[in-house]
Design a protein around this motif. Structure first.
Motif: not given
Length: 429
Positions: A218-236
């Motif tokens: 979302p636009e208001n995501f706390r990490n400004a470098e990810l806010a408003g962007k689409s990403a491939d996220v890897e989880f553990v």
């Protein structure tokens, strides 16, 4: 004493006051003589210090104090003589030096505006009503249980209400975050701490699972470098814990000051607290309706100093405690502050014209309600009673409540029944 008034602006006045310099010299001499009887100086016996020595050591200080006292007293006389109603302490300017046998000073301040005849009979006001239901009490008890929950680790897959501890890294078209390794995060699924897509990605996985998901941040995501962007996220997934709510038993009830742990007593206590909150919220909404109706119906000049002060107070609510609001934040609040000050002045004028008197019992009731939210209520009451500024603020709020109710009783008032949740829900939510 000579007094002249200059209209600097619609509400700003410049008062010029002159009084005989002899008044200052007489009072200075009198105060120095009085000091001669009490002052103690090394090398002199008590009461035997020469006037010349006292004047040399303390003359400038005494003169300043006497001048300040004279300005205060003559200013009060001048304001009363000219029938002015200042809204704040004036800015005083003077050299303090006699000229032609007189001492002159100027006092600049804003005054209360002229008020029109306020007829509330045609004002349209909305009075909202609500009651506390058994369902509201049940919901509050569930909230109290949630506040005292704990989490136990489980080996199953995660579901709503579980706490999930996880490591992750997100790769956008621009870069990878973290650049190296993984960042750790944790949240209770469905709590709103994370956004919906992240919650959904973390649901249905057990500790040790590694997986990837495409996520739009979302636009208001706390990490400004990810806010408003689409990403491939890897989880553990590091671990999954299920929430455990306490039973509503005697031990739980005793946590809230019910010594015998009786459920009915507890429910009555919860109901009483909810009803106090509801009463305050309903009154705040009524006051808001009255204020808006008054401000829309009667346009008056508003003191700039009051608007500036109110705008700053409103802006302060948007910044961390102890931090000063940015000028643009204050500017944004100015329009709303103007309306609020305008309504407050009109409410005050109604109280004055209708000769409404402060209900001391309501002040005591309000103070008790405020104090009940603290661990040491008696100490809070003591603080208010010993602090004139705090008590004055409380009394002003109570008087505003009384005026709002008086207006609602004499205006075109319509009633709207809402639920407890609708009343307690923050505006705009």
């Amino acid at each position: 004493m000579q007094v002249s008034v200059e209209n600097v602006d619609k509400l700003e006045r410049k008062l010029t006051v002159k009084f005989p310099a002899e008044r200052l010299e007489t009072q200075v001499a009198s105060r120095i003589a009085e000091m001669g009887r009490t002052v103690r100086l090394k090398g002199f016996r008590p009461g035997k210090v020469p006037v010349t020595v006292i004047r040399q050591r303390f003359g400038a200080q005494v003169r300043g104090e006497v001048l300040s006292d004279l300005i205060g007293s003559t200013l009060r006389e001048a304001v009363e003589q000219e029938k002015l109603r200042p809204i704040a302490n004036p800015a005083v300017d003077t050299t303090g030096a006699p000229e032609n046998g007189e001492i002159a000073y100027t006092a600049t301040f804003e005054v209360m505006p002229e008020f029109p005849e306020i007829d509330v009979a045609n004002l349209e006001v909305t009075r909202q009503k609500a009651e506390v239901s058994d369902a509201d009490i049940d919901k509050m008890i569930e909230t109290l249980r949630l506040q005292r929950r704990h989490f136990d680790e489980v080996e199953r897959v995660s579901q709503e209400g579980d706490f999930v501890l996880f490591d992750y890294a997100a790769t956008t078209s621009e870069a990878r975050f973290q650049a190296e390794g993984l960042e750790r995060g944790g949240s209770v699924l469905g709590s709103g701490n994370l956004f919906k897509e992240m919650d959904e990605a973390l649901t249905g996985h057990a500790a040790g699972d590694s997986f990837k998901a495409s996520i739009s941040f979302p636009e208001n995501f706390r990490n400004a470098e990810l806010a408003g962007k689409s990403a491939d996220v890897e989880f553990v997934i590091v671990k999954v814990q299920q929430q455990v709510l306490p039973e509503v038993d005697a031990e739980f009830i005793q946590l809230f000051g019910i010594a015998d742990g009786d459920l009915e007593t507890f429910r009555k206590e919860v109901r009483g607290n909810l009803e106090r909150e509801l009463k305050a919220a309903l009154l705040a909404r009524l006051k808001s309706s009255v204020a808006e109706s008054l401000a829309n119906a009667y346009e008056i000049d508003v003191p700039k100093a009051m608007v500036a002060s109110e705008a700053r107070e409103m802006a302060l609510q948007s910044v961390p405690r102890g931090q000063e609001p940015a000028p643009e934040l204050i500017e944004q609040a100015t329009v709303f502050a103007h309306k609020r000050v305008q309504a407050g002045l009109l409410i005050g004028e109604i109280a004055r014209k209708q000769q409404l008197t402060l209900d001391r019992a309501r002040v005591a009731e309000q103070l008790a309600a405020i104090a009940s939210t603290y661990e040491e209520p008696e100490r809070v009451i003591e603080v208010y009673n010993s602090d004139p500024q705090l008590m004055s603020g409380l009394q002003s709020r109570v008087m505003e409540d009384q005026v709002a109710e008086w207006v609602a009783d004499h205006a075109k008032t319509s009633e709207v029944t809402l639920s407890f949740d609708e009343i307690m829900r923050p505006a705009g939510s």
